[in-house]
Design a protein around this motif. Structure first.
Motif, PDB file in Angstrom:
ATOM      1  N   LEU A  80       2.590   1.717  -5.271  1.00  0.00           N
ATOM      2  CA  LEU A  80       1.364   1.902  -6.053  1.00  0.00           C
ATOM      3  C   LEU A  80       1.650   2.729  -7.305  1.00  0.00           C
ATOM      4  O   LEU A  80       1.123   2.444  -8.385  1.00  0.00           O
ATOM      5  CB  LEU A  80       0.294   2.582  -5.194  1.00  0.00           C
ATOM      6  CG  LEU A  80      -0.300   1.735  -4.058  1.00  0.00           C
ATOM      7  CD1 LEU A  80      -1.244   2.573  -3.210  1.00  0.00           C
ATOM      8  CD2 LEU A  80      -1.024   0.509  -4.604  1.00  0.00           C
ATOM      9  N   SER A  81       2.490   3.734  -7.176  1.00  0.00           N
ATOM     10  CA  SER A  81       2.861   4.556  -8.324  1.00  0.00           C
ATOM     11  C   SER A  81       3.627   3.728  -9.359  1.00  0.00           C
ATOM     12  O   SER A  81       3.390   3.842 -10.567  1.00  0.00           O
ATOM     13  CB  SER A  81       3.706   5.741  -7.860  1.00  0.00           C
ATOM     14  OG  SER A  81       4.149   6.502  -8.959  1.00  0.00           O
TER      15      SER A  81
ATOM     16  N   ASN B 173      -4.879  -3.004  -9.865  1.00  0.00           N
ATOM     17  CA  ASN B 173      -4.275  -3.326  -8.574  1.00  0.00           C
ATOM     18  C   ASN B 173      -5.341  -3.351  -7.471  1.00  0.00           C
ATOM     19  O   ASN B 173      -6.003  -2.340  -7.207  1.00  0.00           O
ATOM     20  CB  ASN B 173      -3.202  -2.273  -8.234  1.00  0.00           C
ATOM     21  CG  ASN B 173      -2.277  -2.730  -7.124  1.00  0.00           C
ATOM     22  OD1 ASN B 173      -2.664  -3.452  -6.218  1.00  0.00           O
ATOM     23  ND2 ASN B 173      -1.031  -2.283  -7.197  1.00  0.00           N
TER      24      ASN B 173
ATOM     25  N   GLU C 196      -5.274  -0.652  -4.837  1.00  0.00           N
ATOM     26  CA  GLU C 196      -5.688   0.720  -5.138  1.00  0.00           C
ATOM     27  C   GLU C 196      -7.110   0.985  -4.649  1.00  0.00           C
ATOM     28  O   GLU C 196      -7.564   2.121  -4.616  1.00  0.00           O
ATOM     29  CB  GLU C 196      -5.633   0.964  -6.652  1.00  0.00           C
ATOM     30  CG  GLU C 196      -4.225   1.077  -7.215  1.00  0.00           C
ATOM     31  CD  GLU C 196      -3.690   2.502  -7.121  1.00  0.00           C
ATOM     32  OE1 GLU C 196      -4.220   3.306  -6.332  1.00  0.00           O
ATOM     33  OE2 GLU C 196      -2.727   2.807  -7.853  1.00  0.00           O
ATOM     34  N   GLN C 197      -7.836  -0.067  -4.294  1.00  0.00           N
ATOM     35  CA  GLN C 197      -9.214   0.102  -3.863  1.00  0.00           C
ATOM     36  C   GLN C 197      -9.292   0.749  -2.475  1.00  0.00           C
ATOM     37  O   GLN C 197      -8.318   0.757  -1.725  1.00  0.00           O
ATOM     38  CB  GLN C 197      -9.922  -1.254  -3.821  1.00  0.00           C
ATOM     39  CG  GLN C 197      -9.988  -1.977  -5.156  1.00  0.00           C
ATOM     40  CD  GLN C 197     -10.777  -3.256  -5.032  1.00  0.00           C
ATOM     41  OE1 GLN C 197     -11.997  -3.244  -4.979  1.00  0.00           O
ATOM     42  NE2 GLN C 197     -10.066  -4.378  -4.963  1.00  0.00           N
TER      43      GLN C 197
ATOM     44  N   LYS D 224       2.831   4.453  -1.212  1.00  0.00           N
ATOM     45  CA  LYS D 224       2.607   5.339  -2.355  1.00  0.00           C
ATOM     46  C   LYS D 224       3.595   5.064  -3.478  1.00  0.00           C
ATOM     47  O   LYS D 224       3.244   5.097  -4.661  1.00  0.00           O
ATOM     48  CB  LYS D 224       2.706   6.800  -1.900  1.00  0.00           C
ATOM     49  CG  LYS D 224       1.564   7.238  -1.006  1.00  0.00           C
ATOM     50  CD  LYS D 224       1.701   8.715  -0.631  1.00  0.00           C
ATOM     51  CE  LYS D 224       0.544   9.171   0.251  1.00  0.00           C
ATOM     52  NZ  LYS D 224       0.663  10.601   0.644  1.00  0.00           N
TER      53      LYS D 224
ATOM     54  N   ARG E 164       1.263   1.510 -11.416  1.00  0.00           N
ATOM     55  CA  ARG E 164       0.431   2.199 -12.420  1.00  0.00           C
ATOM     56  C   ARG E 164       1.140   2.278 -13.772  1.00  0.00           C
ATOM     57  O   ARG E 164       0.482   2.460 -14.807  1.00  0.00           O
ATOM     58  CB  ARG E 164       0.080   3.605 -11.938  1.00  0.00           C
ATOM     59  CG  ARG E 164      -0.815   3.630 -10.710  1.00  0.00           C
ATOM     60  CD  ARG E 164      -1.224   5.040 -10.331  1.00  0.00           C
ATOM     61  NE  ARG E 164      -1.744   5.069  -8.965  1.00  0.00           N
ATOM     62  CZ  ARG E 164      -1.140   5.659  -7.941  1.00  0.00           C
ATOM     63  NH1 ARG E 164       0.008   6.316  -8.131  1.00  0.00           N
ATOM     64  NH2 ARG E 164      -1.662   5.621  -6.729  1.00  0.00           N
TER      65      ARG E 164
ATOM     66  N   GLN F 254       0.800  -1.216   0.000  1.00  0.00           N
ATOM     67  CA  GLN F 254       0.000   0.000   0.000  1.00  0.00           C
ATOM     68  C   GLN F 254       0.837   1.273   0.000  1.00  0.00           C
ATOM     69  O   GLN F 254       0.286   2.370   0.034  1.00  0.00           O
ATOM     70  CB  GLN F 254      -0.927   0.002   1.219  1.00  0.00           C
ATOM     71  CG  GLN F 254      -2.017  -1.065   1.158  1.00  0.00           C
ATOM     72  CD  GLN F 254      -2.904  -1.062   2.390  1.00  0.00           C
ATOM     73  OE1 GLN F 254      -2.452  -1.333   3.495  1.00  0.00           O
ATOM     74  NE2 GLN F 254      -4.176  -0.745   2.213  1.00  0.00           N
TER      75      GLN F 254
END
Length: 272
Positions: free
Chosen positions: A118-119, A179, A182-183, A115, A122, A113
């Motif tokens: 997650l980036s 992902n 991302e939820q 940042k 993407r 989780q």
């Protein structure tokens, strides 16, 4: 065969094993890789795996990944864990199993989780369609799963009751371009199970073994029986030969090892 390697990771973009099998031992852990049949249309391997263990501290940390579209998301996940390896191993070395499992759950969730991760996800092409992390420490196993990789536990007592598979396959869960983390609420499954007294076999696999044409291993009893009939390396060779003969396209990655439990385990009161 190399019995001395204690840290191992691989992704199919490094070597795909299409039309060929590779079986190797990492001490007591066996890793099997088969890239699928080119005659069935296979030309790449998007599986991945990671194996860490410490025989003195008595733990194993293993991971199987099954990706689609490209292997890029598996590469990013493996890099994430390699970057956090020192801290994860420190948590695995904690004295109590309960503390190890609780802290590792928090750690892994924070990793997925973050940042930064997650980036990164993407911008990759494709998703890790399934991710299975399994930790064995003392007489317990802990698993964390995203997607549909499978963990089996083979033991005569469990087999007599028809239990082989530990987790249920979950679909529409990924890590990557799409992902689940991302939820608003990330979706994953986890659990803890006590091993049985005596010899336990842990067996992780990507779904190529299960979704093979004619489904020779859809029933996990057939996998269990293969280890009764022959030794472990020969058993995994037989698994690969059978799916090859059934013209499987998808790649298959297997991690398996035995754990012998001497401690007392949970039994019903009328059996003590």
């Amino acid at each position: 065969m190399n019995n001395n390697i204690k840290d191992f990771s691989w992704v199919g973009s490094q070597e795909n094993f299409v039309d060929s099998e590779n079986i190797q031992y990492l001490s007591h852990i066996i890793v099997g890789r088969y890239g699928g049949n080119s005659k069935a249309g296979q030309y790449k391997n998007e599986d991945g795996c990671l194996v860490w263990f410490n025989e003195i501290e008595d733990w194993e940390f293993v991971m199987v990944l099954d990706v689609h579209n490209t292997a890029e998301s598996a590469e990013k996940v493996l890099r994430l864990f390699e970057n956090e390896k020192a801290q994860i191993k420190h948590l695995l070395s904690m004295e109590t199993v309960q503390k190890t499992f609780k802290t590792l759950e928090k750690k892994i969730l924070s990793m997925f989780q973050s940042k930064e991760f997650l980036s990164t996800c993407r911008n990759v092409q494709g998703e890790t369609a399934c991710l299975k992390i399994v930790i064995r420490k003392d007489k317990y196993i802990w698993w964390f799963s995203v997607g549909d990789c499978i963990l089996y536990l083979f033991h005569p007592e469990l087999s007599a009751l028809g239990q082989y598979q530990i987790n249920q396959r979950q679909f529409y869960e990924w890590i990557g371009k799409v992902n689940t983390f991302e939820q608003e609420v990330p979706c994953y499954s986890l659990g803890i199970k006590e091993l049985r007294q005596g010899e336990n076999r842990l067996f992780l696999t990507a779904d190529g073994l299960i979704e093979c044409p004619n489904e020779p291993y859809l029933n996990p009893r057939n996998i269990y029986d293969s280890f009764i009939i022959s030794k472990e390396e020969e058993s995994i060779k037989t698994l690969f030969q059978n799916i090859q003969e059934n013209n499987v396209r998808d790649s298959t990655t297997i991690i398996s090892w035995k754990v012998n439990i001497l401690k007392e385990v949970t039994l019903p009161s009328n059996q003590k």
